[in-house]
Design a protein around this motif. Structure first.
Motif, PDB file in Angstrom:
ATOM      1  N   ILE A   1      69.723  46.068  35.684  1.00  8.35           N
ATOM      2  CA  ILE A   1      69.684  46.694  34.365  1.00  8.35           C
ATOM      3  C   ILE A   1      69.213  45.690  33.316  1.00  8.35           C
ATOM      4  CG2 ILE A   1      71.130  47.678  32.543  1.00  8.35           C
ATOM      5  CD1 ILE A   1      72.821  48.899  34.843  1.00  8.35           C
ATOM      6  N   LYS A   2      69.765  44.484  33.389  1.00 10.61           N
ATOM      7  CA  LYS A   2      69.410  43.445  32.418  1.00 10.61           C
ATOM      8  C   LYS A   2      67.929  43.091  32.511  1.00 10.61           C
ATOM      9  CE  LYS A   2      71.687  39.502  30.461  1.00 10.61           C
ATOM     10  NZ  LYS A   2      72.823  38.613  30.541  1.00 10.61           N
ATOM     11  N   GLN A   3      67.413  42.999  33.728  1.00 11.20           N
ATOM     12  CA  GLN A   3      66.008  42.637  33.931  1.00 11.20           C
ATOM     13  C   GLN A   3      65.076  43.728  33.397  1.00 11.20           C
ATOM     14  OE1 GLN A   3      64.959  42.230  38.041  1.00 11.20           O
ATOM     15  NE2 GLN A   3      63.138  41.024  37.605  1.00 11.20           N
ATOM     16  N   ILE A   4      65.397  44.973  33.664  1.00  9.25           N
ATOM     17  CA  ILE A   4      64.542  46.073  33.207  1.00  9.25           C
ATOM     18  C   ILE A   4      64.560  46.185  31.685  1.00  9.25           C
ATOM     19  CG2 ILE A   4      64.357  48.596  33.163  1.00  9.25           C
ATOM     20  CD1 ILE A   4      64.995  48.553  36.149  1.00  9.25           C
ATOM     21  N   LEU A   5      65.751  46.093  31.090  1.00 10.73           N
ATOM     22  CA  LEU A   5      65.840  46.232  29.634  1.00 10.73           C
ATOM     23  C   LEU A   5      65.280  45.018  28.903  1.00 10.73           C
ATOM     24  CD1 LEU A   5      69.274  48.008  29.243  1.00 10.73           C
ATOM     25  CD2 LEU A   5      66.998  49.002  29.104  1.00 10.73           C
ATOM     26  N   SER A   6      65.341  43.850  29.518  1.00 10.41           N
ATOM     27  CA  SER A   6      64.750  42.662  28.896  1.00 10.41           C
ATOM     28  C   SER A   6      63.232  42.757  28.839  1.00 10.41           C
ATOM     29  CB  SER A   6      65.153  41.407  29.658  1.00 10.41           C
ATOM     30  OG  SER A   6      66.542  41.218  29.580  1.00 10.41           O
ATOM     31  N   GLY A   7      62.661  43.554  29.717  1.00 10.01           N
ATOM     32  CA  GLY A   7      61.214  43.723  29.761  1.00 10.01           C
ATOM     33  C   GLY A   7      60.654  44.634  28.681  1.00 10.01           C
ATOM     34  N   VAL A   8      61.521  45.355  27.975  1.00 10.66           N
ATOM     35  CA  VAL A   8      61.062  46.240  26.899  1.00 10.66           C
ATOM     36  C   VAL A   8      60.598  45.384  25.727  1.00 10.66           C
ATOM     37  CG1 VAL A   8      61.772  48.035  25.268  1.00 10.66           C
ATOM     38  CG2 VAL A   8      62.617  48.090  27.607  1.00 10.66           C
TER      39      VAL A   8
ATOM     40  N   LYS B   1      66.760  54.675  32.005  1.00 13.27           N
ATOM     41  CA  LYS B   1      66.739  55.779  32.967  1.00 13.27           C
ATOM     42  C   LYS B   1      65.887  55.453  34.184  1.00 13.27           C
ATOM     43  CE  LYS B   1      67.907  59.577  29.934  1.00 13.27           C
ATOM     44  NZ  LYS B   1      67.503  60.833  29.300  1.00 13.27           N
ATOM     45  N   SER B   2      64.983  54.488  34.056  1.00  9.49           N
ATOM     46  CA  SER B   2      64.155  54.102  35.202  1.00  9.49           C
ATOM     47  C   SER B   2      64.974  53.382  36.280  1.00  9.49           C
ATOM     48  CB  SER B   2      62.986  53.230  34.748  1.00  9.49           C
ATOM     49  OG  SER B   2      63.457  51.961  34.331  1.00  9.49           O
ATOM     50  N   THR B   3      66.221  53.024  35.979  1.00  7.86           N
ATOM     51  CA  THR B   3      67.100  52.409  36.978  1.00  7.86           C
ATOM     52  C   THR B   3      67.684  53.456  37.925  1.00  7.86           C
ATOM     53  OG1 THR B   3      69.038  52.588  35.554  1.00  7.86           O
ATOM     54  CG2 THR B   3      67.764  50.541  35.428  1.00  7.86           C
ATOM     55  N   ARG B   4      67.420  54.715  37.653  1.00  8.14           N
ATOM     56  CA  ARG B   4      67.921  55.850  38.430  1.00  8.14           C
ATOM     57  C   ARG B   4      69.445  55.948  38.397  1.00  8.14           C
ATOM     58  NH1 ARG B   4      65.423  54.780  43.737  1.00  8.14           N
ATOM     59  NH2 ARG B   4      63.963  53.299  42.898  1.00  8.14           N
ATOM     60  N   LYS B   5      70.012  55.574  37.265  1.00  6.47           N
ATOM     61  CA  LYS B   5      71.442  55.738  37.030  1.00  6.47           C
ATOM     62  C   LYS B   5      71.610  56.708  35.861  1.00  6.47           C
ATOM     63  CE  LYS B   5      72.863  51.195  38.610  1.00  6.47           C
ATOM     64  NZ  LYS B   5      73.707  51.589  39.722  1.00  6.47           N
ATOM     65  N   LYS B   6      72.787  57.316  35.783  1.00  8.22           N
ATOM     66  CA  LYS B   6      73.054  58.239  34.676  1.00  8.22           C
ATOM     67  C   LYS B   6      73.234  57.420  33.404  1.00  8.22           C
ATOM     68  CE  LYS B   6      76.030  61.913  33.138  1.00  8.22           C
ATOM     69  NZ  LYS B   6      77.323  62.563  33.274  1.00  8.22           N
ATOM     70  N   VAL B   7      72.384  57.678  32.400  1.00  7.73           N
ATOM     71  CA  VAL B   7      72.374  56.892  31.169  1.00  7.73           C
ATOM     72  C   VAL B   7      72.458  57.834  29.972  1.00  7.73           C
ATOM     73  CG1 VAL B   7      71.077  55.237  29.784  1.00  7.73           C
ATOM     74  CG2 VAL B   7      70.925  55.156  32.259  1.00  7.73           C
ATOM     75  N   GLU B   8      73.267  57.448  28.981  1.00  5.24           N
ATOM     76  CA  GLU B   8      73.331  58.178  27.720  1.00  5.24           C
ATOM     77  C   GLU B   8      73.640  57.183  26.614  1.00  5.24           C
ATOM     78  OE1 GLU B   8      76.566  60.991  27.549  1.00  5.24           O
ATOM     79  OE2 GLU B   8      77.951  59.600  28.483  1.00  5.24           O
ATOM     80  N   LEU B   9      73.344  57.570  25.376  1.00  5.82           N
ATOM     81  CA  LEU B   9      73.718  56.723  24.249  1.00  5.82           C
ATOM     82  C   LEU B   9      75.235  56.630  24.206  1.00  5.82           C
ATOM     83  CD1 LEU B   9      71.240  57.902  21.488  1.00  5.82           C
ATOM     84  CD2 LEU B   9      71.182  55.776  22.765  1.00  5.82           C
ATOM     85  N   TRP B  10      75.772  55.498  23.758  1.00  7.18           N
ATOM     86  CA  TRP B  10      77.215  55.261  23.755  1.00  7.18           C
ATOM     87  C   TRP B  10      77.906  56.328  22.912  1.00  7.18           C
ATOM     88  CZ3 TRP B  10      80.341  52.736  26.726  1.00  7.18           C
ATOM     89  CH2 TRP B  10      81.622  52.411  26.304  1.00  7.18           C
ATOM     90  N   PRO B  11      78.724  57.189  23.529  1.00  3.09           N
ATOM     91  CA  PRO B  11      79.311  58.321  22.795  1.00  3.09           C
ATOM     92  C   PRO B  11      80.639  58.021  22.117  1.00  3.09           C
ATOM     93  CG  PRO B  11      79.820  58.522  25.110  1.00  3.09           C
ATOM     94  CD  PRO B  11      78.971  57.271  24.956  1.00  3.09           C
ATOM     95  N   TYR B  12      81.192  56.816  22.272  1.00  2.00           N
ATOM     96  CA  TYR B  12      82.540  56.546  21.800  1.00  2.00           C
ATOM     97  C   TYR B  12      82.560  55.736  20.502  1.00  2.00           C
ATOM     98  CZ  TYR B  12      83.463  57.844  26.619  1.00  2.00           C
ATOM     99  OH  TYR B  12      83.499  58.504  27.814  1.00  2.00           O
TER     100      TYR B  12
END
Length: 150
Positions: free
Chosen positions: A44-51, A82-93
């Motif tokens: 996750i860290k690697q993919i998001l760092s690439g943005v 979402k490209s990590t193929r995990k369920k992702v949503e904006l932090w709802p809390y």
């Protein structure tokens, strides 16, 4: 005169390109389901760092929360996650002190971290979650037909 006007045009063109608006520094919090191991965190860290524009990525596996800071757009970060193929949503809390009625059914969530509830609009009220008024009126003392219903 032709050379002067050409130089003037080029300088104005270059000024317009430099005035490109820079995105503001933002913090985007995401809830990512199933962060089970260090490998998932690293992926996750690697993919998001690439943005483009991301300055830092913090992964909290215990709360299943990912915080991304930088000159970014939340939509692009969400798509990348979402490209990590995990369920992702904006932090709802949000902290329960930030919500007007933290114990209504829309806000309360068993899976929420301690002292946190779901973010709900301020228009949600206790009346929306209680029993319908028609039932309350049907069995009230002011209703002359309430005895026949019972």
């Amino acid at each position: 005169m032709g050379v002067e006007r050409t130089m003037e045009y080029i300088s104005e063109f270059l000024k317009m390109r430099r005035k490109k608006k820079k995105k503001p520094m933002q913090t985007v919090a995401l809830r990512v389901a199933r962060i089970d191991c260090e490998g998932c965190e690293r992926k996750i860290k690697q993919i998001l760092s690439g943005v483009k524009g991301v300055k830092s990525v913090v992964v909290d596996a215990k709360q299943q929360k990912v915080t991304v800071m930088g000159y970014i757009e939340p939509k692009k970060v969400l798509e990348a996650a979402k490209s990590t193929r995990k369920k992702v949503e904006l932090w709802p809390y949000v902290p329960y002190t930030m919500v007007a009625n933290p114990y209504i059914s829309q806000a309360y969530d068993k899976k929420a971290p301690p002292n946190m509830v779901r973010k709900v609009p301020d228009t949600a009220s206790v009346n929306e979650t209680t029993v319908d008024d028609s039932y309350a009126i049907m069995f009230s003392d002011e209703n002359p037909n309430s005895c026949s219903i019972m």
